[in-house]
Write a protein that holds these residues in place. Sequence first.
Motif, PDB file in Angstrom:
ATOM      1  N   VAL A  41       1.111  -2.687  -3.800  1.00  0.00           N
ATOM      2  CA  VAL A  41       0.635  -2.032  -2.575  1.00  0.00           C
ATOM      3  C   VAL A  41      -0.675  -2.669  -2.119  1.00  0.00           C
ATOM      4  O   VAL A  41      -0.846  -2.984  -0.931  1.00  0.00           O
ATOM      5  CB  VAL A  41       0.462  -0.506  -2.792  1.00  0.00           C
ATOM      6  CG1 VAL A  41      -0.296   0.139  -1.645  1.00  0.00           C
ATOM      7  CG2 VAL A  41       1.823   0.149  -2.980  1.00  0.00           C
ATOM      8  N   THR A  44       0.032  -6.046  -0.673  1.00  0.00           N
ATOM      9  CA  THR A  44       0.645  -5.933   0.655  1.00  0.00           C
ATOM     10  C   THR A  44      -0.408  -5.583   1.700  1.00  0.00           C
ATOM     11  O   THR A  44      -0.414  -6.149   2.800  1.00  0.00           O
ATOM     12  CB  THR A  44       1.770  -4.876   0.632  1.00  0.00           C
ATOM     13  OG1 THR A  44       2.715  -5.232  -0.375  1.00  0.00           O
ATOM     14  CG2 THR A  44       2.467  -4.782   1.968  1.00  0.00           C
ATOM     15  N   LEU A  45      -1.317  -4.672   1.358  1.00  0.00           N
ATOM     16  CA  LEU A  45      -2.396  -4.323   2.282  1.00  0.00           C
ATOM     17  C   LEU A  45      -3.299  -5.520   2.561  1.00  0.00           C
ATOM     18  O   LEU A  45      -3.730  -5.735   3.703  1.00  0.00           O
ATOM     19  CB  LEU A  45      -3.218  -3.160   1.729  1.00  0.00           C
ATOM     20  CG  LEU A  45      -2.536  -1.795   1.734  1.00  0.00           C
ATOM     21  CD1 LEU A  45      -3.384  -0.767   1.004  1.00  0.00           C
ATOM     22  CD2 LEU A  45      -2.245  -1.348   3.158  1.00  0.00           C
ATOM     23  N   VAL A  48      -1.499  -7.737   4.992  1.00  0.00           N
ATOM     24  CA  VAL A  48      -1.489  -7.172   6.337  1.00  0.00           C
ATOM     25  C   VAL A  48      -2.862  -7.330   6.993  1.00  0.00           C
ATOM     26  O   VAL A  48      -2.965  -7.629   8.183  1.00  0.00           O
ATOM     27  CB  VAL A  48      -1.074  -5.679   6.290  1.00  0.00           C
ATOM     28  CG1 VAL A  48      -1.312  -4.990   7.619  1.00  0.00           C
ATOM     29  CG2 VAL A  48       0.378  -5.563   5.882  1.00  0.00           C
ATOM     30  N   CYS A  49      -3.922  -7.160   6.206  1.00  0.00           N
ATOM     31  CA  CYS A  49      -5.293  -7.245   6.738  1.00  0.00           C
ATOM     32  C   CYS A  49      -5.886  -8.651   6.631  1.00  0.00           C
ATOM     33  O   CYS A  49      -7.087  -8.819   6.831  1.00  0.00           O
ATOM     34  CB  CYS A  49      -6.194  -6.263   5.999  1.00  0.00           C
ATOM     35  SG  CYS A  49      -5.694  -4.558   6.189  1.00  0.00           S
TER      36      CYS A  49
END
Length: 161
Positions: A41, A44-45, A48-49
């Motif tokens: 997680v 993945t964050l 994305v950022c």
Amino acid sequence: MRRQKISLHVFTAADELKFRFWCRRMTRDKAWARFITCAIVLSTLLMVCSDLFEEHQILPLEVVLLLVYIADIAIKVLAYGWRSAEKGDTLAFFSTYWNLIDFYVVGGSVLYLLVYAIDPREDANKAVKGVFKVVRGMRPLRLLSRIKSSRMLINTLFASM
């Protein structure tokens, strides 16, 4: 004077068996599974950022997460082996598609970091880095493989094709 034989084996057979059992216990441990899920997680964050940060700013955390993924795969392989000699053995690492996906995603991430380490400039090797970024983009699939209901849904979709 008699020469002593020097063994290249680090573990005795009993030690190796204990270590393998420890690895098998780790693969079933809920706390370890939660830790890996949190790492996925977070990864993945970060992905994305990634537009909010420079690549060199998040690289140390990416390396730590990659080491966690490598440890996860190594524990699975040490627990059950790469592949099984017996047909139908579902415990061997490469016997499931989910483990293959994990292996390719982690391998692609390692290759991306190697390419980045060779030439960290943003415009260098754009095509190669782009391919490995696509592979890194598959990291959320590792999360899907951890959730039993999503795994069953995707397996059903593949079986229907």
